[in-house]
Design an enzyme around this catalytic site. Structure first.
Site, mmCIF file in Angstrom:
data_model
loop_
_atom_site.group_PDB
_atom_site.id
_atom_site.type_symbol
_atom_site.label_atom_id
_atom_site.label_comp_id
_atom_site.label_asym_id
_atom_site.label_seq_id
_atom_site.Cartn_x
_atom_site.Cartn_y
_atom_site.Cartn_z
ATOM 1 N N THR A 128 0.794 -1.230 0.000
ATOM 2 C CA THR A 128 0.000 0.000 0.000
ATOM 3 C C THR A 128 0.825 1.278 0.000
ATOM 4 O O THR A 128 1.934 1.300 0.558
ATOM 5 C CB THR A 128 -0.916 0.011 1.245
ATOM 6 O OG1 THR A 128 -1.433 1.328 1.450
ATOM 7 C CG2 THR A 128 -0.179 -0.393 2.508
ATOM 8 N N GLU A 130 0.270 3.573 1.843
ATOM 9 C CA GLU A 130 0.400 3.985 3.245
ATOM 10 C C GLU A 130 1.821 3.747 3.756
ATOM 11 O O GLU A 130 2.223 4.334 4.761
ATOM 12 C CB GLU A 130 -0.599 3.217 4.118
ATOM 13 C CG GLU A 130 -2.037 3.669 3.953
ATOM 14 C CD GLU A 130 -2.311 5.055 4.541
ATOM 15 O OE1 GLU A 130 -1.988 5.288 5.713
ATOM 16 O OE2 GLU A 130 -2.835 5.895 3.802
ATOM 17 N N TYR A 152 -1.607 0.308 10.980
ATOM 18 C CA TYR A 152 -1.888 -0.413 9.728
ATOM 19 C C TYR A 152 -0.654 -0.400 8.825
ATOM 20 O O TYR A 152 -0.224 -1.431 8.306
ATOM 21 C CB TYR A 152 -3.072 0.252 9.022
ATOM 22 C CG TYR A 152 -3.270 -0.164 7.570
ATOM 23 C CD1 TYR A 152 -3.917 -1.362 7.249
ATOM 24 C CD2 TYR A 152 -2.818 0.653 6.526
ATOM 25 C CE1 TYR A 152 -4.098 -1.728 5.920
ATOM 26 C CE2 TYR A 152 -2.997 0.287 5.205
ATOM 27 C CZ TYR A 152 -3.636 -0.903 4.903
ATOM 28 O OH TYR A 152 -3.807 -1.273 3.587
ATOM 29 N N LYS A 156 1.724 -3.414 7.472
ATOM 30 C CA LYS A 156 1.895 -3.654 6.024
ATOM 31 C C LYS A 156 3.376 -3.587 5.631
ATOM 32 O O LYS A 156 3.793 -4.212 4.655
ATOM 33 C CB LYS A 156 1.081 -2.636 5.228
ATOM 34 C CG LYS A 156 -0.421 -2.951 5.179
ATOM 35 C CD LYS A 156 -0.709 -4.098 4.219
ATOM 36 C CE LYS A 156 -2.190 -4.302 3.979
ATOM 37 N NZ LYS A 156 -2.469 -5.377 3.016
HETATM 38 P P1 NAP Z 1 -11.583 -4.698 2.021
HETATM 39 O O1 NAP Z 1 -12.720 -4.390 1.121
HETATM 40 O O2 NAP Z 1 -11.561 -4.161 3.404
HETATM 41 O O3 NAP Z 1 -11.461 -6.295 2.092
HETATM 42 C C1 NAP Z 1 -10.645 -6.928 3.039
HETATM 43 C C2 NAP Z 1 -10.813 -8.422 2.920
HETATM 44 O O4 NAP Z 1 -9.967 -9.071 3.896
HETATM 45 C C3 NAP Z 1 -12.240 -8.923 3.178
HETATM 46 O O5 NAP Z 1 -12.522 -9.974 2.304
HETATM 47 C C4 NAP Z 1 -12.153 -9.445 4.616
HETATM 48 O O6 NAP Z 1 -13.088 -10.442 4.908
HETATM 49 C C5 NAP Z 1 -10.755 -10.054 4.577
HETATM 50 N N1 NAP Z 1 -10.207 -10.316 5.926
HETATM 51 C C6 NAP Z 1 -10.019 -9.438 6.926
HETATM 52 N N2 NAP Z 1 -9.506 -10.063 8.002
HETATM 53 C C7 NAP Z 1 -9.389 -11.388 7.675
HETATM 54 C C8 NAP Z 1 -8.946 -12.544 8.361
HETATM 55 N N3 NAP Z 1 -8.523 -12.490 9.628
HETATM 56 N N4 NAP Z 1 -8.958 -13.732 7.698
HETATM 57 C C9 NAP Z 1 -9.414 -13.816 6.432
HETATM 58 N N5 NAP Z 1 -9.856 -12.745 5.725
HETATM 59 C C10 NAP Z 1 -9.838 -11.555 6.347
HETATM 60 O O7 NAP Z 1 -10.193 -4.268 1.344
HETATM 61 P P2 NAP Z 1 -9.875 -3.888 -0.189
HETATM 62 O O8 NAP Z 1 -10.113 -2.434 -0.368
HETATM 63 O O9 NAP Z 1 -10.497 -4.876 -1.075
HETATM 64 O O10 NAP Z 1 -8.280 -4.059 -0.197
HETATM 65 C C11 NAP Z 1 -7.692 -5.319 -0.494
HETATM 66 C C12 NAP Z 1 -6.269 -5.342 0.043
HETATM 67 O O11 NAP Z 1 -5.513 -4.294 -0.563
HETATM 68 C C13 NAP Z 1 -6.131 -5.127 1.537
HETATM 69 O O12 NAP Z 1 -5.035 -5.902 1.976
HETATM 70 C C14 NAP Z 1 -5.793 -3.648 1.671
HETATM 71 O O13 NAP Z 1 -5.079 -3.409 2.859
HETATM 72 C C15 NAP Z 1 -4.958 -3.443 0.435
HETATM 73 N N6 NAP Z 1 -4.975 -2.108 -0.170
HETATM 74 C C16 NAP Z 1 -6.155 -1.516 -0.476
HETATM 75 C C17 NAP Z 1 -6.166 -0.282 -1.103
HETATM 76 C C18 NAP Z 1 -7.443 0.412 -1.466
HETATM 77 O O14 NAP Z 1 -7.412 1.615 -1.740
HETATM 78 N N7 NAP Z 1 -8.561 -0.296 -1.543
HETATM 79 C C19 NAP Z 1 -4.948 0.345 -1.413
HETATM 80 C C20 NAP Z 1 -3.754 -0.314 -1.097
HETATM 81 C C21 NAP Z 1 -3.786 -1.544 -0.497
HETATM 82 P P3 NAP Z 1 -14.537 -10.082 5.569
HETATM 83 O O15 NAP Z 1 -15.405 -9.697 4.405
HETATM 84 O O16 NAP Z 1 -14.915 -11.361 6.207
HETATM 85 O O17 NAP Z 1 -14.323 -8.951 6.522
HETATM 86 N N1 GDD Z 2 -12.383 7.206 6.455
HETATM 87 C C1 GDD Z 2 -12.495 8.558 6.552
HETATM 88 N N2 GDD Z 2 -13.643 9.097 7.050
HETATM 89 N N3 GDD Z 2 -11.459 9.320 6.134
HETATM 90 C C2 GDD Z 2 -11.609 10.670 6.206
HETATM 91 C C3 GDD Z 2 -12.768 11.275 6.691
HETATM 92 C C4 GDD Z 2 -13.834 10.452 7.136
HETATM 93 O O1 GDD Z 2 -14.870 10.913 7.589
HETATM 94 N N4 GDD Z 2 -12.617 12.613 6.585
HETATM 95 C C5 GDD Z 2 -11.417 12.850 6.079
HETATM 96 N N5 GDD Z 2 -10.780 11.677 5.843
HETATM 97 C C6 GDD Z 2 -9.409 11.534 5.314
HETATM 98 C C7 GDD Z 2 -8.518 10.609 6.138
HETATM 99 O O2 GDD Z 2 -7.987 11.301 7.272
HETATM 100 C C8 GDD Z 2 -7.450 10.250 5.100
HETATM 101 O O3 GDD Z 2 -6.434 11.229 5.094
HETATM 102 C C9 GDD Z 2 -8.213 10.288 3.775
HETATM 103 O O4 GDD Z 2 -9.470 10.940 4.029
HETATM 104 C C10 GDD Z 2 -8.505 8.906 3.170
HETATM 105 O O5 GDD Z 2 -9.081 8.096 4.161
HETATM 106 P P1 GDD Z 2 -9.706 6.646 3.809
HETATM 107 O O6 GDD Z 2 -10.694 6.764 2.722
HETATM 108 O O7 GDD Z 2 -10.155 6.027 5.095
HETATM 109 O O8 GDD Z 2 -8.488 5.846 3.180
HETATM 110 P P2 GDD Z 2 -6.965 5.712 3.620
HETATM 111 O O9 GDD Z 2 -6.165 6.482 2.628
HETATM 112 O O10 GDD Z 2 -6.760 6.011 5.051
HETATM 113 O O11 GDD Z 2 -6.706 4.146 3.440
HETATM 114 C C11 GDD Z 2 -7.140 3.468 2.264
HETATM 115 O O12 GDD Z 2 -6.144 3.573 1.265
HETATM 116 C C12 GDD Z 2 -4.897 2.942 1.580
HETATM 117 C C13 GDD Z 2 -3.944 3.182 0.393
HETATM 118 O O13 GDD Z 2 -3.332 4.417 0.520
HETATM 119 C C14 GDD Z 2 -7.410 2.021 2.638
HETATM 120 O O14 GDD Z 2 -8.016 1.372 1.547
HETATM 121 C C15 GDD Z 2 -6.128 1.287 2.987
HETATM 122 O O15 GDD Z 2 -6.411 -0.108 3.151
HETATM 123 C C16 GDD Z 2 -5.132 1.470 1.837
HETATM 124 O O16 GDD Z 2 -3.908 0.831 2.142
#
Ligand code: NAP
Ligand code: GDD
Length: 364
Positions: A128, A130, A152, A156
């Site tokens: 990520t 992050e 987190y 990671k």
């Molecule tokens: P998400 O929608 O939160 O999905 C997370 C998945 O992990 C769900 O299927 C959840 O299952 C499963 N999980 C959580 N804890 C588990 C456990 N103990 N054992 C087995 N499964 C478990 O996340 P996403 O947005 O699809 O992201 C996918 C991956 O990419 C994550 O690793 C995230 O950290 C990473 N990532 C995401 C982003 C982004 O912007 N979306 C960016 C960079 C990296 P349940 O449905 O049962 O909760």
């Molecule tokens: N969730 C949330 N809720 N975020 C807020 C809010 C709110 O009400 N208001 C402002 N924010 C700001 C957060 O402080 C952060 O700086 C930004 O919006 C994005 O927050 P999120 O959408 O929660 O995502 P994230 O960037 O913290 O994390 C997501 O992206 C990562 C990749 O950079 C997640 O998907 C992580 O799993 C992933 O690794």
């Protein structure tokens, strides 16, 4: 011969799109699910029961379950997407986050070695942006130093390094995709983009008065999740195991996302005040229940984080050059529009369903 893939996190946003993508490519797809008191698998419900899609109970915190499953499935490719993925929640549950997001990666790698599949099984790790955290340069690329800034991100970071270590120590084909934020109609409802698009839809339809947000100045490089899962696959098809930054190369503030989302919902906003006093005020509205001067966005310190990552911008040059991937397939404007369109419909349908239930006397 069809390839076999195992996806952890199959019920999540990315897991659901990746399943569709791999099934389309003719893969045999296996996914890990967890037991929960309610069967909430909305994102993959349409795939359940199809012939090449299989679900198994296991958990990232349970090594035995992973070892047994990897032995049974004998995957050619593993996509390790499972994680406690919410940054703010990781401050409340840091130990659980470390167990799943850090040690969980090690468990997957050891499950592959225990089953003697390290020469044949390729592993993708969901790393990520992050990791860059309190950023040391803008934009961030594969060579930018890491500075994780939440429990987190620290978890990671372990995942990233253990993948690299096993690649070097055991010559395994395991790689990290360093993905910047990617969103969609299937995004979890507490991430900021989805929280905004759902609230804009509810406010436009008179079902919510105000949206409360945290840091509006935070900058993110937001892409479309459907475009990003293709990269996960491309990374594992590459000749050599390498890590890649996946991003659009364009950044916007949370405030800009909200302005555009409300515009697509028919509400034009202006911003007034600073910090916790800042408010989003209606200038003009096509919706009868929202009028000029209404305050529809406020700031609540409840959504501030102890440490916040505020300047993410990715440099996707390597992915474009070596994987032939197009980082701007879906623009920011298209992404916001498709999310709002979807949520306007979802909120409308919820109303219809409720009316139907009321009529049938199911909900009193
Ligand atoms: P998400 O929608 O939160 O999905 C997370 C998945 O992990 C769900 O299927 C959840 O299952 C499963 N999980 C959580 N804890 C588990 C456990 N103990 N054992 C087995 N499964 C478990 O996340 P996403 O947005 O699809 O992201 C996918 C991956 O990419 C994550 O690793 C995230 O950290 C990473 N990532 C995401 C982003 C982004 O912007 N979306 C960016 C960079 C990296 P349940 O449905 O049962 O909760
Ligand atoms: N969730 C949330 N809720 N975020 C807020 C809010 C709110 O009400 N208001 C402002 N924010 C700001 C957060 O402080 C952060 O700086 C930004 O919006 C994005 O927050 P999120 O959408 O929660 O995502 P994230 O960037 O913290 O994390 C997501 O992206 C990562 C990749 O950079 C997640 O998907 C992580 O799993 C992933 O690794």
């Amino acid at each position: 011969m069809a390839k076999t893939a195992l996806i952890t996190g199959v019920t999540g946003q990315d897991g659901s799109y990746l399943s569709e993508f791999l099934l389309d490519k003719g893969y045999e797809v296996h996914g890990i699910i967890r037991r929960s008191s309610v069967d909430y698998r909305e994102r993959i419900a349409h795939l359940e029961g199809t012939p090449h899609f299989h679900l198994h109970y296991a958990d990232m915190s349970d090594s035995m379950s992973l070892v047994k499953l990897v032995g049974k499935v004998q995957p050619d490719e593993i996509y390790n997407l499972a994680a406690q993925s919410h940054v703010q929640v990781s401050f409340d549950s840091p130990e659980f986050t470390a167990d799943v997001d850090a040690v969980g990666v090690l468990r997957v790698l050891e499950a592959v070695r225990t089953n003697h599949l390290e020469k044949t099984c390729r592993i993708y790790q969901a790393s990520t942006s992050e990791l860059y955290g309190k950023v040391e340069e803008v934009p961030q690329s594969e060579t930018t130093p890491f500075h994780p800034y939440s429990p987190y991100a620290v978890a990671k970071l372990y995942g990233y390094w253990i993948i690299k270590e096993y690649r070097e120590a055991y010559n395994m084909f395991c790689c990290s995709g360093i993905l910047f934020n990617h969103e969609s109609e299937r995004r979890g409802e507490t991430f900021v983009t989805r929280k905004i698009t759902l609230a804009a839809a509810r406010i436009a339809q008179g079902k919510q008065d105000c949206l409360y947000l945290g840091n509006l100045d935070s900058l993110r490089d937001w892409g479309y999740a459907k475009d990003y899962v293709e990269c996960m696959w491309l990374i594992l098809q590459h000749e050599t195991p390498e890590d890649f930054v996946i991003a659009t190369g364009v950044q916007h503030t949370v405030r800009e996302f909200a302005t555009l989302a409300f515009r697509h919902a028919g509400i034009e906003l202006r911003w007034e005040g600073e910090g916790v006093e800042e408010r989003g005020i209606v200038v003009e509205s096509q919706k009868s229940n929202v009028k000029s001067g209404d305050v529809v966005v406020r700031v609540s310190p409840d959504f501030y984080r102890p440490t916040d990552v505020v300047n993410l911008l990715g440099d996707p040059s390597k992915a474009r050059r070596e994987l032939g991937w197009n980082p701007q397939k879906t623009s920011f404007e298209e992404l916001v529009e498709l999310m709002v369109k979807h949520d306007m419909q979802k909120v409308r349908n919820q109303h219809v369903n409720l009316a139907e239930y009321l009529e049938k006397g199911i909900v009193k």
